[in-house]
Design a protein around this motif. Structure first.
Motif, PDB file in Angstrom:
ATOM      1  N   MET A 151     -76.415  27.003  10.355  1.00  0.00           N
ATOM      2  CA  MET A 151     -75.131  26.107  10.505  1.00  0.00           C
ATOM      3  C   MET A 151     -73.920  26.916  10.760  1.00  0.00           C
ATOM      4  O   MET A 151     -72.708  26.531  10.536  1.00  0.00           O
ATOM      5  N   ARG A 210     -68.081  22.979  13.907  1.00  0.00           N
ATOM      6  CA  ARG A 210     -67.865  22.087  12.912  1.00  0.00           C
ATOM      7  C   ARG A 210     -68.137  20.602  13.128  1.00  0.00           C
ATOM      8  O   ARG A 210     -68.666  19.679  12.325  1.00  0.00           O
ATOM      9  N   ARG A 269     -71.910  19.981  12.697  1.00  0.00           N
ATOM     10  CA  ARG A 269     -72.357  19.959  11.114  1.00  0.00           C
ATOM     11  C   ARG A 269     -72.215  18.569  10.720  1.00  0.00           C
ATOM     12  O   ARG A 269     -70.983  18.063  11.076  1.00  0.00           O
ATOM     13  N   GLY A 270     -72.989  18.067  10.035  1.00  0.00           N
ATOM     14  CA  GLY A 270     -72.882  16.672   9.423  1.00  0.00           C
ATOM     15  C   GLY A 270     -73.158  15.531  10.247  1.00  0.00           C
ATOM     16  O   GLY A 270     -73.530  14.574  10.203  1.00  0.00           O
ATOM     17  N   MET A 301     -77.358  19.591   5.579  1.00  0.00           N
ATOM     18  CA  MET A 301     -77.889  20.528   4.618  1.00  0.00           C
ATOM     19  C   MET A 301     -77.696  20.295   3.334  1.00  0.00           C
ATOM     20  O   MET A 301     -76.733  19.811   2.695  1.00  0.00           O
ATOM     21  N   ILE A 321     -69.164  10.832   0.199  1.00  0.00           N
ATOM     22  CA  ILE A 321     -70.101  10.367   1.254  1.00  0.00           C
ATOM     23  C   ILE A 321     -69.178   9.810   2.170  1.00  0.00           C
ATOM     24  O   ILE A 321     -69.441  10.036   3.552  1.00  0.00           O
ATOM     25  N   GLU A 328     -66.195  10.352   2.964  1.00  0.00           N
ATOM     26  CA  GLU A 328     -65.526  11.258   3.959  1.00  0.00           C
ATOM     27  C   GLU A 328     -66.356  11.950   5.223  1.00  0.00           C
ATOM     28  O   GLU A 328     -65.810  11.969   6.225  1.00  0.00           O
ATOM     29  N   VAL A 329     -67.665  11.816   4.954  1.00  0.00           N
ATOM     30  CA  VAL A 329     -68.494  12.354   6.139  1.00  0.00           C
ATOM     31  C   VAL A 329     -68.544  11.404   7.149  1.00  0.00           C
ATOM     32  O   VAL A 329     -68.530  11.846   8.248  1.00  0.00           O
ATOM     33  N   ALA A 336     -65.200  11.270   8.878  1.00  0.00           N
ATOM     34  CA  ALA A 336     -64.595  12.617   9.654  1.00  0.00           C
ATOM     35  C   ALA A 336     -65.476  12.735  11.115  1.00  0.00           C
ATOM     36  O   ALA A 336     -65.156  13.316  11.963  1.00  0.00           O
ATOM     37  N   LYS A 337     -66.775  11.902  10.983  1.00  0.00           N
ATOM     38  CA  LYS A 337     -67.437  12.057  12.266  1.00  0.00           C
ATOM     39  C   LYS A 337     -67.338  11.047  13.205  1.00  0.00           C
ATOM     40  O   LYS A 337     -67.935  11.293  14.447  1.00  0.00           O
ATOM     41  N   MET A 392     -75.659  11.989   1.331  1.00  0.00           N
ATOM     42  CA  MET A 392     -74.360  12.402   2.064  1.00  0.00           C
ATOM     43  C   MET A 392     -74.823  13.024   3.401  1.00  0.00           C
ATOM     44  O   MET A 392     -74.333  12.912   4.419  1.00  0.00           O
ATOM     45  N   ALA A 403     -70.771  22.315   5.287  1.00  0.00           N
ATOM     46  CA  ALA A 403     -72.165  21.863   5.962  1.00  0.00           C
ATOM     47  C   ALA A 403     -71.953  20.416   6.325  1.00  0.00           C
ATOM     48  O   ALA A 403     -72.693  19.738   7.176  1.00  0.00           O
ATOM     49  N   LYS A 404     -70.870  19.703   5.610  1.00  0.00           N
ATOM     50  CA  LYS A 404     -70.729  18.216   5.860  1.00  0.00           C
ATOM     51  C   LYS A 404     -69.996  18.130   7.417  1.00  0.00           C
ATOM     52  O   LYS A 404     -69.821  17.078   7.926  1.00  0.00           O
TER      53      LYS A 404
END
Lengths: 295, 336, 314
Positions: free
Chosen positions: B59, B89, B92-93, B98, B117, B119-120, B123-124, B171, C219-220
């Motif tokens: 990662m 970045r 990731r997620g 991980m 949680i 936040e992920v 963000a994505k 998460m 990692a997120k």
């Protein structure tokens, strides 16, 4: 073994500050002997002289040789600062050791008193003590020393608290050593490195505190002078001849910077998280070059 | 013939060096690894063999001013070593996630678990906050944290280690990644909780088809969780193959030693790996085979030449000069 | 309501501290220092015995020391700290007229330091081990080593050279003038504070950036910006706050010197002259006032902690 310590204690800033401090220490010890003139000799024919081979740092409003004044001032300044910290250590460290080792009532009472003292802004507290003792060199040293005691004994206490849980103390206890022996022969040597780092730092603070008191006219009284009181005498001439105030100012800054730099280098080195490491690419390049040379 | 699209992760000759206060640590030393899509791939090794460093490299989680990589890591056929860190970045997620060994310290202490949680999600993807909150609550319930509404508002210090590891799983899975890396996810937990977390991971894998890289030093966990396993020693994979092949025909003396060192006790927590001697320091260069110093079969050749990878069977290989002999369970001919 | 109880408890402790400190200080000053009457009479030592007596009665100096403290304490509770020995004015009004300068200066300097120091600390932590970090760290190290009064002195020289009409003496009459007068001294006070807050921010950030949850955040895959601001920084705030609260105290101390240099009519110059001239009522009242300020600031900081960090329960 390829394993080697990264980041050395003897970094350039550390070496530079150590050399500067050594020079300042020598000056403060032998300053009075080295002074070319009597620092208090008034020479009204030679006032406000610029820097010259005769008067390296010029002369002040009363024609006194600034270089000699600075040398003798160094003696007072450094000696008093060391006295302050020694005094504070002399009382603070044993108290901290006892409080940390025994905890209990003594600890509670002492820490309560320190809480009250710590509630004062440090300089104000020093001023209050000067107000009580009366102004003067020794009283200023005493007042500043008292202000430092809580800080030092708290630090000692917290180091003892963390040392106490370690096995070697348990071992000493199980062997039936006396408390005094455990505290002073076993625990104390282990808190010395922390205290040493604090010692150099505190001397810096002491120099600034004492200079502040002298500057307010509460510390060293004429005819004796330290850097703080020379600075104060320069304040009145600030616009006419700023060097009189600037020279002791710069001297104070250099000394304190060197002390802080030294403490900082030691602390950085002792803490692996904060220790400065080279960037890996730079490190590898350097290693490659090194290997090439010796291949 | 397998084509490479079957591999979610493909690592070729990876080397990772880390600068530390004690010197230059060569944590990963020419490591190759394939992880197939949809499988659970176990990585076993003693502590300090570079397992965590290796998976963190997948990662690119290391501080890049302290770490030098060489070699390639393909994830979903993208060489992540070529990516800019900002593009990394984005992956990731979303494509990979991980979970870590210690759930107690792996979550920010001053933010509610729900927010972490959420936040992920935000963000994505471009979803509204309400939608994201709804999804966070859903996934909390899905990983068995009930009542979600109440747990959502709690802080990490208010939850137990087992629940926090569930939060970590929630998460990491909330964006349906294709790869989940689990770095000793049960080591820090109580034995009874360990089983629950393993069950949860199994069911998560069943329902989502995520590929899992599972790191552990517990062979029992490997037997229970994994389809394939790679044995890692001193920064290298020394043997890799299907779980049954490895358990039945260990072809590397280190693997053999691992099985032999396994205590017979029934309590899984006691099954720690103990092999006489200590693994070599990863600060040093190691000539020859890295295991030679502890290997009871070592011969002069082992100390001087490092062994090549020997293909033993379909998808089963090991790197020892005598792998074939071990594989076929022949007696070794040279002097021990 | 845990919070109310906590504040109440702290408040009572503070009052208790004030009581002890005021008593000790009162006693020690009167027992060890020069006789108050000599201070009150000052230069005019040749006044009549009658006038002398009337002054003695006016200042309650005829009573036993304990009674004197009682009288002082009764007044202090109602906000009346008696008359000072030299200007013969009510202490309360003397302090009231001068506190605006000191409080404004300390507040401005703290605000200013935080605004500059925290970003510098963050940059330094993020660029750890690079040239930027070295420059910022060295600069801060030097700034912590310069005594506040020296900064003030140099600034005064520069300002007077640069702005010919720079007024540095006298009272202010309106808010604009007030700000103009306190801005430069506030800046002087800030230098040391910037260095300390910046160093603490850097070290706290370095420590936080090294912790496990930051790796989880990486990692997120959340943005670097979010990672720094809402995770690492938020977790670093507590040590930064502690130091800032402590700095209020030291700033009050250093302001004593800075005010003197800029000839500002603040509490600092009042205290210095009071100490030099044994003006006990002012020493007593100012000491207690600074104690109160310091304690209240610390109380506010403690309450802030519980808002920032849910783990801290009061």
């Amino acid at each position: 073994m390829k394993k080697k310590k990264m980041g050395t204690l003897f970094t350039p800033p550390m070496m530079i500050s150590a050399i500067i401090l050594a020079v300042i220490l020598l000056i403060s010890i032998f300053g009075t002997l080295l002074a070319p003139y009597d620092p208090e000799a008034i020479d009204l024919a030679n006032t406000y002289k610029k820097f010259s081979p005769d008067h390296w740092f010029g002369t002040d409003a009363m024609g006194r040789d600034m270089f000699s004044r600075m040398l003798c001032g160094a003696h007072t300044t450094i000696l008093n600062a060391v006295l302050v910290v020694l005094f504070a250590d002399f009382i603070g460290v044993p108290l901290g050791l006892m409080c940390g080792y025994k905890e209990g009532l003594l600890d509670k009472i002492v820490m309560r008193i320190w809480d009250i003292l710590a509630a004062f802004p440090p300089l104000i507290l020093a001023m209050v003590f000067v107000a009580i003792f009366g102004k003067g060199e020794l009283n200023a040293v005493l007042a500043t020393g008292i202000v430092f005691i809580p800080m030092i004994s708290r630090l000692t206490r917290s180091s003892v608290l963390s040392e106490k849980t370690k096995t070697y103390v348990e071992t000493a206890k199980s062997l039936g050593y006396t408390e005094r022996k455990i505290i002073f022969r076993h625990i104390f040597p282990n808190v010395v490195p922390t205290l040493m780092a604090e010692f150099t730092l505190d001397i810096g603070y002491a120099i600034i505190s004492l200079a502040s008191l002298s500057y307010m006219g509460l510390g060293v009284q004429s005819p004796k002078s330290d850097w703080g009181s020379i600075l104060q005498s320069g304040m009145a001439l600030l616009f006419k001849s700023p060097t009189v105030a600037l020279i002791p100012g710069i001297a104070i800054v250099i000394t304190v910077v060197a002390l802080n730099l030294l403490t900082d280098s030691i602390q950085m080195y002792l803490d692996p998280v904060q220790r400065r490491l080279p960037h890996i690419m730079k490190y590898k390049k350097r290693e490659a070059k090194h290997n090439e040379k010796y291949a | 013939m397998k084509n490479m699209h079957d591999n979610i992760v493909e690592i070729n000759n990876l080397e990772v060096e880390i600068i530390s206060p004690d010197g230059l640590l060569k944590a990963v030393r020419g490591l190759s690894l394939n992880v197939r899509r949809g499988e659970t791939h176990g990585i076993v090794g003693e502590s300090g063999c570079g397992k965590s460093v290796m998976v963190k490299s997948i990662m690119r989680l290391h501080d890049e001013s302290k770490v030098a990589y060489s070699g390639n890591i393909f994830v979903n056929n993208k060489n992540i070593m070529d990516l800019k860190i900002r593009n990394m970045r984005k992956l990731r997620g979303k494509e990979m996630a991980m979970i870590f060994q210690n759930p107690m310290t792996s979550l920010s202490p001053i933010m509610t678990v729900g927010e972490q949680i959420l936040e992920v999600l935000t963000a994505k993807s471009n979803i509204s906050k309400d939608e994201a909150k709804k999804r966070s609550l859903e996934i909390l319930e899905k990983v068995g944290i009930t009542p979600g509404e109440r747990r959502y508002k709690q802080y990490p210090f208010e939850l137990s280690g087992g629940l926090l590891q569930r939060v970590m799983i929630a998460m990491s899975m909330v964006n349906n990644p294709e790869l989940l890396i689990a770095d000793e996810p049960t080591t820090a937990l109580d034995v009874t909780i360990q089983a629950q977390i393993l069950d949860l991971m199994k069911s998560v894998q069943k329902s989502t088809g995520v590929s899992i890289i599972f790191i552990t030093h517990d062979l029992g966990v490997i037997a229970e969780m994994c389809d394939r396993v790679s044995i890692m020693y001193a920064g290298k994979i020394v043997e890799s193959g299907n779980i049954l092949d490895i358990f039945d025909h260990p072809a590397h003396p280190y693997t053999k030693a691992l099985f032999e060192s396994k205590p017979k006790g029934s309590d899984r927590a006691e099954r720690m790996l103990t092999i006489p001697g200590a693994p070599p320091s990863l600060y040093d260069d190691i000539p020859g085979c890295s295991f030679a110093l502890r290997c009871k079969y070592a011969c002069p050749k082992c100390h001087s030449t490092s062994p090549k990878k020997i293909e033993l069977d379909k998808e089963h290989w090991a790197s020892c000069h005598f792998s074939r002999e071990f594989f076929e369970k022949k007696e070794l001919l040279h002097d021990e | 309501m845990g919070k109310v109880l906590f504040i109440l408890k702290r408040f009572i402790t503070m009052l208790f501290t004030l009581l002890i400190v005021s008593f000790l200080l009162f006693m020690v000053l009167h027992l060890t220092g020069p006789d108050p009457l000599t201070v009150i009479i000052g230069q005019k030592q040749n006044i009549t015995q009658e006038a002398r007596e009337s002054l003695r009665v006016q200042y309650h100096l005829d009573e036993p020391l304990f009674v004197q403290y009682g009288i002082w304490f009764k007044g202090a509770v109602t906000g009346n700290f008696g008359m000072d020995y030299i200007q013969k004015m009510p202490v309360t009004s003397l302090i009231g007229g001068r506190s605006a300068v000191t409080i404004g200066m300390v507040a401005c300097s703290l605000l200013f330091s935080i605004l500059i120091a925290i970003p510098l600390g963050i940059i330094s932590a993020l660029k750890k081990n690079t040239g930027v970090d070295y420059v910022i760290s060295t600069l801060m190290l030097i700034l912590t080593s310069i005594p506040g009064f020296l900064v003030a002195m140099i600034m005064l020289v520069i300002l007077s050279k640069a702005i010919p009409g720079y007024r540095s003496v006298g009272m202010y009459t309106n808010f604009g003038e007030y700000m103009a007068r306190i801005s430069a001294p506030s800046l002087c006070l800030s230098f040391g504070n910037i260095a300390l807050i910046g160093r603490i921010t850097r070290n706290a950030m370095v420590e936080q950036l090294n912790s496990d949850y930051i790796i989880t955040c990486e990692a997120k895959g959340i943005s670097k910006r979010r990672l720094i601001l809402s995770h690492a920084l938020k977790n670093s705030v507590i040590p930064v706050f502690t130091v800032s609260a402590m700095l209020v105290g030291t700033s009050v101390g250093i302001s004593v010197l800075v005010e003197q240099i800029f000839s500002l009519p603040g509490l600092g110059s009042l205290l210095t002259t009071a100490v030099l001239k044994d003006n006990y009522p002012i020493i007593l009242a100012l000491t207690l006032l600074m104690l109160i300020i310091f304690q209240v600031v610390n109380l506010i900081a403690d309450i802030m902690y519980t808002i920032i960090d849910p783990r801290i329960k009061i």
